[in-house]
Design an enzyme around this catalytic site. Structure first.
Site, PDB file in Angstrom:
ATOM      1  N   SER A  79       0.853  -1.151  -0.097  1.00  0.00           N
ATOM      2  CA  SER A  79      -0.068   0.005   0.154  1.00  0.00           C
ATOM      3  C   SER A  79       0.768   1.306  -0.109  1.00  0.00           C
ATOM      4  O   SER A  79       0.324   2.455  -0.044  1.00  0.00           O
ATOM      5  CB  SER A  79      -0.951  -0.063   1.184  1.00  0.00           C
ATOM      6  OG  SER A  79      -2.099  -0.823   1.025  1.00  0.00           O
ATOM      7  N   LYS A 123      -0.348   3.656  -2.705  1.00  0.00           N
ATOM      8  CA  LYS A 123      -1.325   4.736  -2.505  1.00  0.00           C
ATOM      9  C   LYS A 123      -0.643   6.039  -2.445  1.00  0.00           C
ATOM     10  O   LYS A 123      -1.315   7.209  -2.646  1.00  0.00           O
ATOM     11  CB  LYS A 123      -2.138   4.409  -1.184  1.00  0.00           C
ATOM     12  CG  LYS A 123      -2.800   3.074  -1.275  1.00  0.00           C
ATOM     13  CD  LYS A 123      -3.871   3.014  -0.431  1.00  0.00           C
ATOM     14  CE  LYS A 123      -4.825   1.715  -0.468  1.00  0.00           C
ATOM     15  NZ  LYS A 123      -4.061   0.267  -0.375  1.00  0.00           N
ATOM     16  N   SER A 127      -6.011   3.417   4.250  1.00  0.00           N
ATOM     17  CA  SER A 127      -5.424   2.755   3.212  1.00  0.00           C
ATOM     18  C   SER A 127      -6.396   1.738   2.405  1.00  0.00           C
ATOM     19  O   SER A 127      -6.265   0.528   2.116  1.00  0.00           O
ATOM     20  CB  SER A 127      -4.237   1.929   3.895  1.00  0.00           C
ATOM     21  OG  SER A 127      -3.687   1.220   2.767  1.00  0.00           O
TER      22      SER A 127
END
Length: 463
Positions: A60, A63, A120
């Site tokens: 993640s 992101k 997230s």
């Protein structure tokens, strides 16, 4: 021939051993390769690195790029924070961590950004990508263009959320570079990453990084990541006194051990960084997004075609004295001065009328009393450098309404309209509210930013 029989007790011990190995082997073998990077955020100096250029699964941490592009798009007028994004079946079907979005649901972009940054949320990240580029694949291509512009030479993105996918890889160095750009390129948005919790529209979400934020003094971001293939990843930034350090870890074995390692690396960074370092922010890359439509270009007969005579700088009395203008030049310049004076008078009238309507005096908006009125020096807008362009922000039934809109727009969009001339043009259809004396690039950018706020805007080109 004798057959050797295995004793039951030994056979049971053998099976128990096999079972133990079957259970323990995954616990040892799944841990991802380790990599780390520490820099002085102020100038980008590398303070520590290990396997920093090894291509690994970013999880993640991906992101950060999704959010960087979303913020970049908002700042360039491509989309608004208040734009309602329709959630696709693809986005709604993303596995956890997720916000819980439903297919067909509409939600403001600002909430998707919050959910992706703080919780997230994979569904929110995918929805952001689809809102900007129409599909996840197209958004991944945009991510890669942006990564290249940022100097992330060993990164390839395949999706907006970071779930494991063949070829979706990055490095500790590249993610540290991205983290530094997130910090310095759009500082007004950086506080997102330090929020322990925030409203994401349909629910309040908690920060996946709150343990480090609470435990490490000075920590204020940035982004966590975890998948089985990646391990526990984190890009973290902390500030103490005049120092700021960014540390990145790939391949942690747990949240606790990853946080402990990041804290150790941040300590190392603060120890190795110099007390006095000149701040050298990274250069913001060229915008990689789509150009938002700015409407048709209107040719305006009142635009100045050429500069009649340059105005000298008021340095000395001898330099500023000009011979009296004669003939056509005198008439033309007198007309320009008269028009500018009328505009100044009209704006002051609008302000006074607004004062009567609201009861707020102009003096109350100033920190100090206004000095005695001084003679106004009215000059023409220079057309040097291609400042032949402008924008129109609507047609109104009265001059006051047009002036009010010009004033409101100028205050709301000071970044691009500062230095332009507000002008109301009366015609048979009403009163046109225009900003003039702009370059084509500035006019286009101003219109994109205003249209993102649902303000009517058209560019005005030179006749």
């Amino acid at each position: 021939m004798k057959v050797r029989r295995i004793q039951p007790a030994r056979f049971g011990l053998f099976l128990a051993t096999l079972a133990f190995c079957a259970v323990m082997t995954p616990m040892v073998s799944w841990a991802a390769p380790y990599a780390a990077m520490v820099i002085d955020a102020r100038d980008g100096k590398v303070l520590h690195s290990r396997n920093a250029d090894t291509r690994l699964h970013p999880a993640s941490l991906t992101k950060m790029m999704t959010l960087y592009i979303a913020i970049e798009a908002v700042e360039n007028g491509e989309i608004s924070l208040d734009t309602k994004v329709k959630i696709s079946k693809n986005a709604a079907a993303e596995p956890p961590s997720k916000l819980g979005l439903k297919a067909g649901q509409r939600i403001a972009l600002r909430y998707l950004i919050r959910a992706a940054a703080v919780k997230s949320a994979n569904d929110a990240a995918t929805a952001i990508g689809e809102a900007l580029e129409g599909s996840e694949a197209a958004f991944a291509r945009r991510m890669n263009r942006t990564a290249k512009a940022l100097g992330m030479s060993n990164t390839t993105f395949k999706n907006a959320h970071g779930l494991t996918e063949t070829g979706h890889m990055s490095t500790a160095r590249d993610m540290t570079t991205l983290g530094r750009h997130v910090l310095y390129d759009y500082p007004d948005y950086y506080n997102l990453f330090s929020r322990r919790s925030t409203s994401a529209g349909i629910k309040t979400v908690n920060n996946t990084n709150r343990r480090l934020l609470d435990a490490y003094r000075g920590a204020d971001g940035i982004k966590t990541g975890y998948t089985r293939a990646a391990g526990f990843n984190l890009v973290a930034s902390a500030e103490r006194g005049n120092k700021r350090v960014i540390a990145t870890v790939f391949g942690g074995r747990s949240t606790a051990t990853r946080n402990a390692k990041v804290a150790e690396l941040l300590d190392l960074g603060f120890k190795r960084s110099d007390n006095r370092v000149a701040l050298r922010k990274p250069g913001r890359p060229a915008y990689q997004g789509k150009t938002a439509p700015v409407g048709k270009t209107i040719r305006v007969a009142t635009a100045v075609k050429k500069s009649l005579r340059p105005v000298l700088r008021p340095t000395t009395v001898a330099q500023t004295q000009q011979p009296p203008a004669t003939g056509t030049t005198a008439v033309t310049e007198a007309t320009i001065v008269a028009e500018a004076t009328v505009i100044e008078h009209d704006i002051q009238s609008a302000l006074l009328q607004a004062q009567d309507n609201t009861g707020v005096t102009l003096a109350s908006l100033q920190e100090e009393p206004s000095p005695p009125p001084q003679p106004k020096v009215v000059t023409r807008i220079s057309t040097a450098g291609g400042r032949h362009w402008g924008i129109n922000v609507g047609r109104y039934s009265s001059r006051f309404a047009a002036e009010k809109m010009l004033l409101k727009t100028a205050l709301a969009e000071m970044a691009t309209l500062d230095g332009s001339l507000r002008k109301v043009v009366k015609n048979s259809r009403g009163f046109e509210a225009n900003f003039l004396g702009m370059t084509k690039e500035t006019a286009d950018l101003a219109c994109r930013r205003l249209q993102a706020r649902q303000v009517t805007c058209y560019t005005l080109g030179p006749s």
